[in-house]
Scaffold this motif. Structure first.
Motif, PDB file in Angstrom:
ATOM      1  N   THR A 140       9.793  -0.917   3.353  1.00 41.70           N
ATOM      2  CA  THR A 140       8.439  -1.469   3.351  1.00 41.70           C
ATOM      3  C   THR A 140       7.911  -1.664   1.940  1.00 41.70           C
ATOM      4  O   THR A 140       7.332  -2.716   1.610  1.00 41.70           O
ATOM      5  CB  THR A 140       7.491  -0.560   4.147  1.00 41.70           C
ATOM      6  N   ASN A 141       8.103  -0.676   1.075  1.00 41.26           N
ATOM      7  CA  ASN A 141       7.578  -0.820  -0.282  1.00 41.26           C
ATOM      8  C   ASN A 141       8.306  -1.910  -1.066  1.00 41.26           C
ATOM      9  O   ASN A 141       7.695  -2.597  -1.893  1.00 41.26           O
ATOM     10  CB  ASN A 141       7.604   0.521  -1.008  1.00 41.26           C
ATOM     11  N   ASN A 142       9.599  -2.105  -0.776  1.00 40.53           N
ATOM     12  CA  ASN A 142      10.288  -3.233  -1.409  1.00 40.53           C
ATOM     13  C   ASN A 142       9.744  -4.560  -0.906  1.00 40.53           C
ATOM     14  O   ASN A 142       9.610  -5.519  -1.671  1.00 40.53           O
ATOM     15  CB  ASN A 142      11.802  -3.143  -1.156  1.00 40.53           C
ATOM     16  N   LEU A 143       9.393  -4.636   0.386  1.00 43.70           N
ATOM     17  CA  LEU A 143       8.768  -5.844   0.939  1.00 43.70           C
ATOM     18  C   LEU A 143       7.435  -6.127   0.246  1.00 43.70           C
ATOM     19  O   LEU A 143       7.141  -7.264  -0.136  1.00 43.70           O
ATOM     20  CB  LEU A 143       8.559  -5.684   2.445  1.00 43.70           C
ATOM     21  N   LEU A 144       6.618  -5.065   0.062  1.00 44.30           N
ATOM     22  CA  LEU A 144       5.333  -5.249  -0.601  1.00 44.30           C
ATOM     23  C   LEU A 144       5.532  -5.712  -2.041  1.00 44.30           C
ATOM     24  O   LEU A 144       4.839  -6.610  -2.528  1.00 44.30           O
ATOM     25  CB  LEU A 144       4.529  -3.949  -0.571  1.00 44.30           C
ATOM     26  N   ASP A 151      -2.320   4.277   2.649  1.00 40.58           N
ATOM     27  CA  ASP A 151      -2.766   5.242   1.648  1.00 40.58           C
ATOM     28  C   ASP A 151      -2.556   4.641   0.263  1.00 40.58           C
ATOM     29  O   ASP A 151      -1.501   4.071  -0.037  1.00 40.58           O
ATOM     30  CB  ASP A 151      -1.979   6.548   1.796  1.00 40.58           C
ATOM     31  N   CYS A 152      -3.577   4.783  -0.583  1.00 39.69           N
ATOM     32  CA  CYS A 152      -3.587   4.154  -1.902  1.00 39.69           C
ATOM     33  C   CYS A 152      -4.100   5.174  -2.925  1.00 39.69           C
ATOM     34  O   CYS A 152      -4.891   6.058  -2.581  1.00 39.69           O
ATOM     35  CB  CYS A 152      -4.516   2.938  -1.914  1.00 39.69           C
ATOM     36  N   ARG A 153      -3.675   5.006  -4.160  1.00 44.54           N
ATOM     37  CA  ARG A 153      -4.144   5.939  -5.189  1.00 44.54           C
ATOM     38  C   ARG A 153      -4.115   5.238  -6.544  1.00 44.54           C
ATOM     39  O   ARG A 153      -3.286   4.345  -6.777  1.00 44.54           O
ATOM     40  CB  ARG A 153      -3.265   7.195  -5.210  1.00 44.54           C
ATOM     41  N   ALA A 154      -5.015   5.646  -7.420  1.00 39.76           N
ATOM     42  CA  ALA A 154      -5.114   5.021  -8.741  1.00 39.76           C
ATOM     43  C   ALA A 154      -4.199   5.724  -9.738  1.00 39.76           C
ATOM     44  O   ALA A 154      -4.053   6.952  -9.722  1.00 39.76           O
ATOM     45  CB  ALA A 154      -6.560   5.059  -9.229  1.00 39.76           C
ATOM     46  N   VAL A 213       2.384   2.888   3.931  1.00 42.54           N
ATOM     47  CA  VAL A 213       1.908   2.100   5.069  1.00 42.54           C
ATOM     48  C   VAL A 213       2.248   2.868   6.337  1.00 42.54           C
ATOM     49  O   VAL A 213       3.426   3.036   6.673  1.00 42.54           O
ATOM     50  CB  VAL A 213       2.551   0.698   5.088  1.00 42.54           C
ATOM     51  N   ASN A 214       1.233   3.349   7.019  1.00 37.14           N
ATOM     52  CA  ASN A 214       1.434   4.136   8.249  1.00 37.14           C
ATOM     53  C   ASN A 214       1.274   3.218   9.454  1.00 37.14           C
ATOM     54  O   ASN A 214       0.172   2.796   9.779  1.00 37.14           O
ATOM     55  CB  ASN A 214       0.405   5.266   8.323  1.00 37.14           C
TER      56      ASN A 214
END
Length: 354
Positions: A121-125, A290-293, A304-305
Motif C-alpha cells: 500500500t505505501n508503495n502504491l501511495l 494515520d498520519c504524522r508530521a 492505511v487501515n
C-alpha cells in the motif's frame, strides 16, 4: 421486502499471505459488532441476531461468526444485508454470498487482501505522489544483512498489523536487532517485518468516507467523491507510539482538532491526500489513515487501515468506547447511531462494486 441487517465478526485468523501473518484481535471484533447491532436496533432498524432476545452486555448475542455456516445462519434467519465487521481477505466465505447478490456494508474482500499489506500500500501511495515515510522491509533471511537509508530512531512494525500491536520505537541498531529477533521468534507476524523512519511531531488520524448519500444535519447530502471526517489529534503517546486502544480508551488520548486548526492549509492538504489514498484502494466503506508530521512539520501518511475500529458508546456499559472514527463523526453532528445509520446507507451489491 424489508431489509434486515446481520453483523458478522472474525471467528478465526486470516490465512498467511507470502509468509506474512495478521494477528487476530481477541474476540474478533465481536465487541464493536455488538455496539453496531445494538445501535441499529435502537433506531428500529431490523437486526437479525443469533439469539431471540440478545442481552445488551453479551457481545456474542448480537453477532454471527464470519464462517460459511455463520453467514448462512444469518441469511436463513432473514438477513438481506451483511455488515462486514471483520478482517477480510480473498476467498473469505462472504465472497460466495456477494456473488449470489447479498448486500454488504464493508470493503471488497480481495482489495483488503492486497491493501492490508503496508509495504504494497505505501508503495502504491508513493507511486501516486502521496507523502509516506522512508521504509524498508526486513525478512527473516536478511535480518542480519539489511541496510537502513534513514537514521535512528525508527519504528518497527508488522507488515499486516492491527493498530499499535507489535509496534516499537527503536533507538539503536542493537535494539533493532533484538526487537526483530523477538518478533520473528514469536511467529505472530510471519517471515517479514516493516521498519520506517520515526516521525516525531503531531499525529492525527483521518477517517475517509466513500462517495454516497448521507444525512448530515438532518439534510440529505450527496457526496460525489471520497470525503474526510474532521481529523483527530493523538496525544499521550507511550515511548513515541500511540497505545493500543484495548489498553487505553481512545477518548483518553485523542481529540478533534480545533476549528482554527481544521482550516489550516496543511490539514486541508492532508485531508485531500487521505481522500486520494482512499480512492486508490477503492474503499467501499470508511478507511482510517494515520498520519504524522516529520521534523520539518510536514505530514506523512503512514498507515492505511482498511478496517477502522468501530467501537461506539451505544451500549450502557460502554460509554467510554467511542472509536477514533466515532470521535471524528461527532464533530459533524453525528452520534454513534448517526454514524452507523449513514454507514448502513452505503451498502453495496455484487463482487465488483467494480
Amino acid at each position: 421486502m424489508e431489509e434486515k441487517v446481520a453483523v458478522i465478526y472474525q471467528a478465526k485468523a486470516p490465512p498467511e499471505r507470502n509468509g506474512i501473518l495478521k494477528p487476530m484481535k481477541p474476540g474478533g471484533y465481536s465487541d464493536s459488532g455488538a455496539d453496531i447491532a445494538y445501535s441499529l436496533q435502537q433506531q428500529n432498524i431490523p437486526v437479525v441476531t443469533p439469539v431471540k432476545d440478545p442481552r445488551v452486555e453479551h457481545d456474542l448475542d448480537w453477532v454471527f461468526p464470519d464462517s460459511l455456516e455463520g453467514i448462512q445462519t444469518a441469511v436463513d434467519n432473514g438477513a438481506t444485508i451483511i455488515w462486514l465487521n471483520t478482517v477480510l481477505y480473498q476467498s473469505h466465505p462472504i465472497e460466495a454470498f456477494i456473488r449470489q447478490g447479498i448486500s454488504v456494508v464493508g470493503q471488497i474482500p480481495e482489495n483488503v487482501d492486497v491493501y492490508d499489506d503496508k509495504w504494497v500500500t505505501n508503495n502504491l501511495l508513493r507511486k501516486n505522489h502521496l507523502p509516506i515515510p522512508k521504509s524498508v522491509m526486513i525478512t527473516k533471511e536478511n535480518a542480519g544483512n539489511y541496510q537502513l537509508h534513514f537514521p535512528f530512531p525508527v519504528v518497527a512494525k508488522p507488515i499486516r498489523g492491527r493498530g499499535s500491536q507489535g509496534v516499537s520505537l527503536v533507538n539503536t541498531a542493537e535494539e533493532l536487532t533484538t526487537i526483530l529477533q523477538a518478533m520473528f521468534r514469536s511467529q505472530d507476524y510471519g517471515q517479514a517485518l516493516y521498519v520506517e523512519e520515526f516521525l516525531p511531531r503531531q499525529e492525527v488520524t483521518v477517517t475517509v468516507m466513500p462517495p454516497g448519500s448521507y444525512i448530515i444535519h438532518k439534510e440529505s447530502v450527496i457526496q460525489e467523491d471520497y470525503w474526510s471526517l474532521p481529523p483527530v489529534r493523538r496525544f499521550n503517546h507511550e515511548n513515541g507510539i500511540a497505545p493500543y486502544n484495548g489498553t487505553v480508551a481512545v477518548i483518553n488520548n485523542s481529540e478533534i482538532l480545533s476549528d482554527g486548526e481544521l482550516q489550516k492549509g496543511d490539514i486541508l492538504q492532508l485531508c485531500n491526500q487521505c481522500e486520494a489514498a482512499a480512492r486508490l484502494v477503492n474503499a467501499k466503506a470508511p478507511v482510517r489513515i494515520d498520519c504524522r508530521a516529520n521534523t520539518e512539520g510536514k505530514y506523512l501518511l503512514f498507515d492505511v487501515n482498511m478496517k477502522p475500529n468501530m467501537t461506539g458508546a451505544s451500549r450502557p456499559h460502554r460509554t467510554d468506547q467511542d472509536s477514533l472514527t466515532a470521535l471524528a463523526a461527532r464533530k459533524i453532528g453525528w452520534s454513534f447511531p448517526d454514524l452507523t445509520f449513514n454507514m448502513l446507507k452505503q451498502h453495496w451489491k455484487n463482487s465488483a462494486g467494480r
